[in-house]
Design an enzyme around this catalytic site. Structure first.
Site, short mmCIF file in Angstrom:
data_model
loop_
_atom_site.label_atom_id
_atom_site.label_comp_id
_atom_site.label_asym_id
_atom_site.label_seq_id
_atom_site.Cartn_x
_atom_site.Cartn_y
_atom_site.Cartn_z
NE ARG A 54 3.96 -4.15 -3.79
CZ ARG A 54 3.90 -3.78 -3.53
NH1 ARG A 54 5.79 -4.40 -3.73
NH2 ARG A 54 4.48 -2.72 -3.84
CB CYS B 227 9.68 1.75 7.49
SG CYS B 227 9.12 1.24 9.05
CD GLU C 163 12.18 3.26 2.11
OE1 GLU C 163 11.33 4.07 0.83
OE2 GLU C 163 11.69 2.94 2.99
CG PHE D 123 5.67 -5.39 0.29
CD1 PHE D 123 6.67 -6.43 1.41
CD2 PHE D 123 6.05 -4.68 -0.17
CE1 PHE D 123 8.13 -6.40 0.86
CE2 PHE D 123 7.68 -3.99 0.24
CZ PHE D 123 8.30 -5.21 0.71
P1 NAD Z 1 3.59 1.07 -1.01
O1 NAD Z 1 3.40 2.28 -1.10
O2 NAD Z 1 3.46 0.90 -3.08
O3 NAD Z 1 2.01 -0.02 -1.34
C1 NAD Z 1 1.37 0.62 0.39
C2 NAD Z 1 -0.49 0.56 0.25
O4 NAD Z 1 -0.68 1.29 -1.11
C3 NAD Z 1 -0.72 -0.43 -0.90
O5 NAD Z 1 -1.87 -1.01 0.01
C4 NAD Z 1 -1.42 -1.02 -2.22
O6 NAD Z 1 -1.99 -0.78 -2.81
C5 NAD Z 1 -1.09 0.75 -2.14
N1 NAD Z 1 -0.86 2.06 -3.26
C6 NAD Z 1 0.16 1.31 -4.35
N2 NAD Z 1 -0.19 2.27 -5.76
C7 NAD Z 1 -0.97 3.09 -5.10
C8 NAD Z 1 -1.34 4.17 -5.71
N3 NAD Z 1 -1.00 4.79 -7.38
N4 NAD Z 1 -2.98 5.11 -5.17
C9 NAD Z 1 -3.21 4.24 -3.87
N5 NAD Z 1 -2.55 3.81 -3.34
C10 NAD Z 1 -1.73 2.68 -3.98
O7 NAD Z 1 4.44 1.01 -0.55
P2 NAD Z 1 4.97 -0.84 0.20
O8 NAD Z 1 5.62 -0.99 -1.20
O9 NAD Z 1 3.79 -1.99 -0.55
O10 NAD Z 1 5.51 -0.86 1.47
C11 NAD Z 1 6.51 -0.75 1.75
C12 NAD Z 1 7.02 1.38 1.57
O11 NAD Z 1 6.25 1.66 2.80
C13 NAD Z 1 8.34 1.83 1.90
O12 NAD Z 1 8.34 2.86 1.71
C14 NAD Z 1 8.47 1.51 3.62
O13 NAD Z 1 9.08 2.50 3.60
C15 NAD Z 1 7.65 2.22 4.19
N6 NAD Z 1 7.00 1.99 5.16
C16 NAD Z 1 6.87 2.53 5.96
C17 NAD Z 1 6.05 2.37 7.25
C18 NAD Z 1 6.36 3.84 8.38
O14 NAD Z 1 6.04 3.12 9.20
N7 NAD Z 1 6.53 5.10 8.44
C19 NAD Z 1 6.48 1.02 7.92
C20 NAD Z 1 6.86 -0.33 7.24
C21 NAD Z 1 6.42 0.37 6.14
#
Ligand code: NAD
Length: 499
Positions: free
Chosen positions: A177, A281, A384, A149
């Site tokens: 979201r 992130c 985190e 998101f």
């Molecule tokens: P999230 O892991 O909750 O969701 C990411 C994606 O996974 C979404 O599209 C969601 O629909 C899907 N998803 C959620 N639960 C799932 C499940 N149980 N099974 C399969 N798919 C599922 O992450 P978020 O809250 O949207 O984003 C924040 C996180 O992303 C933080 O941990 C942040 O550090 C990380 N992030 C990392 C980077 C990077 O480049 N390393 C960049 C941006 C964000």
């Protein structure tokens, strides 16, 4: 109530699964739209459209594919304000932050305009007697991406721009979201001349993700999000024979050496720790001053700066430093972790718990927090938080500070603030983290470098964007050729003319 759609084969299509999730306005707490959650049949339909469209797109020469990207850049610039507004409305970040989100994605699209150069193969003349050898990069076919998101414009563009310009069809499963901007981007790509079926947006949750992971036609899966989901997607995707790259969570440390310019370091910590409500992130969530004197002086400089931070809705304009967090659940999780920090003995120097914004009482605003005397065993250090909470861990020596960044299971980004070139150089060489800042708090590489962490912040071999993306979205084919010679000694031509 607005019902959002999927974007399939060039058209907005209503969800048929009967399942929806709420899309909030984080500033007011109201549900402003319903996002359809796709099932496996809807995903399969998208894959069929992608399969039908992809071969013709792969046959378009790279220069023409790059021209679509050029036009797309123009359209992104034309619609920048509209995109930023839609992004802020669902995500909550300020308008300048939202425009930055679009801009950083746009820069990856600009890089992809170099596709004709980047896709050029290798050639060895006379690898053996009469033998030539050449390698070419061919598209994979149908690729998919699952995005978080927090950067609903930039991260989809990290993935779909290189995938598409390499000749693949791409299915995007954005965060449920804030799905509106990804839908707008798909429309703009088609306005730029992309044939229908090459970019599709399938909204959904775990069910849609699992449909991607188990679909036999999908060749590659890109993921950015939290570490537990990254680990799951990497394991499942790889065991199903897909090419997978997953980018996970972070806990980024900033080391502040005794010789650092502390005003500069404090300013940097304000931007990197609290900007975008800490939902980056590459946010700095841990400050590690070296020596108690450095720590005391740093805290003294941080407190008034934190107290001056303006928290509010994006509609309040440029004066707002950061907005609400994305959902009530995210807010509750931050509050829970803050309480854990207090219970486990950290010193809460700035307490944001009582923050209340008049007129926005139901919004997901979180006041800024600063913890001092945080230790390695505390949950607020290990986990985190993804909110406006900065933890200060005091280190006695440089080695101890380096050891903290080294021992943490996350390894996305880190920074050192110092005037000592030798210390900076030592840190950059030794630390086991993927992206390093030297007097730069958020060292996000530009589009023509690659982006990626180490340790539990990444699963897979290749980074995002830059040259790695062109490797990830193509496979190499190498041809060794020898032609029967038609030239006789003396230069006469040996072959009979065709009948
Ligand atoms: P999230 O892991 O909750 O969701 C990411 C994606 O996974 C979404 O599209 C969601 O629909 C899907 N998803 C959620 N639960 C799932 C499940 N149980 N099974 C399969 N798919 C599922 O992450 P978020 O809250 O949207 O984003 C924040 C996180 O992303 C933080 O941990 C942040 O550090 C990380 N992030 C990392 C980077 C990077 O480049 N390393 C960049 C941006 C964000």
């Amino acid at each position: 109530m607005q019902e959002l759609t999927h974007y399939l084969n060039g058209a907005h299509v209503k969800g048929t699964s009967g399942r929806f999730s709420d899309v909030f306005n984080p500033a007011t707490g109201e549900v402003q739209a319903k996002c359809p959650l796709a099932n496996a049949d809807e995903m399969d339909q998208a894959v069929k459209y992608a399969m039908a469209a992809q071969p013709a797109w792969a046959a378009v020469n790279p220069q023409r594919r790059a021209r679509v990207m050029m036009k797309f850049v123009d359209l992104l610039n034309r619609d920048m304000d509209k995109l930023a507004e839609a992004l802020s409305r669902e995500h909550g970040k300020t308008l300048p932050d939202a425009a930055g989100d679009v801009q950083r994605g746009l820069e990856v699209v600009e890089y992809c305009i170099g596709a004709p150069e980047l896709l050029k193969g290798d050639y060895t003349d006379s690898a053996g007697p009469g033998i030539d050898m050449y390698s070419m990069r061919q598209p994979l076919g149908v690729s998919a991406g699952i995005t978080p998101f927090n950067f609903p414009a930039m991260i989809p563009m990290w993935m779909f721009a290189p995938a598409i310009v390499c000749g693949n069809a791409f299915i995007l499963k954005p965060s449920e979201r804030d799905p509106s901007v990804p839908l707008m981007l798909a429309e703009l790509l088609e306005e730029a001349g992309l044939p229908k079926g090459i970019i599709q947006v399938v909204n959904g949750d775990k069910e849609a993700v699992d449909a991607i992971l188990h679909h036999p036609v999908i060749q590659s899966v890109g993921f950015v999000g939290s570490t537990p989901i990254a680990e799951y997607i990497y394991g499942t995707g790889c065991s199903n024979g897909k090419r997978v790259q997953c980018f996970g969570g972070a806990k980024n440390h900033m080391i502040i050496m005794p010789d650092a310019d502390l005003d500069q370091a404090a300013d940097a910590l304000i931007g990197a720790g609290y900007g975008a409500a800490g939902e980056r992130c590459m946010a700095i969530s841990v400050a590690v001053p070296v020596g108690d004197e450095t720590a005391d002086r740093l805290i003294e400089k941080l407190v008034p700066r934190i107290e001056k931070l303006k928290v509010g809705p994006y509609t309040a304009g440029k004066d707002v430093d950061y907005g609400p967090v994305v959902t009530g659940a995210a807010k509750a999780n931050i509050e829970r972790l803050v309480q854990t920090g207090i219970d486990q003995g950290a010193t809460l120097v700035v307490d944001g718990r009582e923050f209340n914004l008049q007129g926005y009482e139901d919004g997901f605003f979180v006041g800024p927090h600063l913890f001092d005397n945080v230790t390695k065993d505390m949950d607020i250090y290990k986990q985190e938080i993804f909110g406006p909470v900065l933890s200060c861990v005091r280190a006695k020596t440089y080695e101890e500070a380096l050891g903290l960044a080294m021992d943490h299971e996350m390894g996305n980004g880190t920074a050192i603030f110092t005037r000592d070139g030798d210390a900076a150089r030592d840190f950059a060489n030794r630390v086991n983290v993927g992206m390093i800042g030297i007097n730069v708090p958020i060292p996000v590489p530009l589009a023509y470098h690659t982006f990626g962490g180490w340790k539990k912040s990444v699963f897979g071999d290749l980074n995002q964007h830059g040259p790695d993306a062109f490797k990830f979205y193509t496979r190499t084919k190498t041809v060794t050729s020898r032609w029967p010679s038609g030239i006789k000694e003396g230069g006469e031509f040996n072959f009979k003319p065709m009948e």
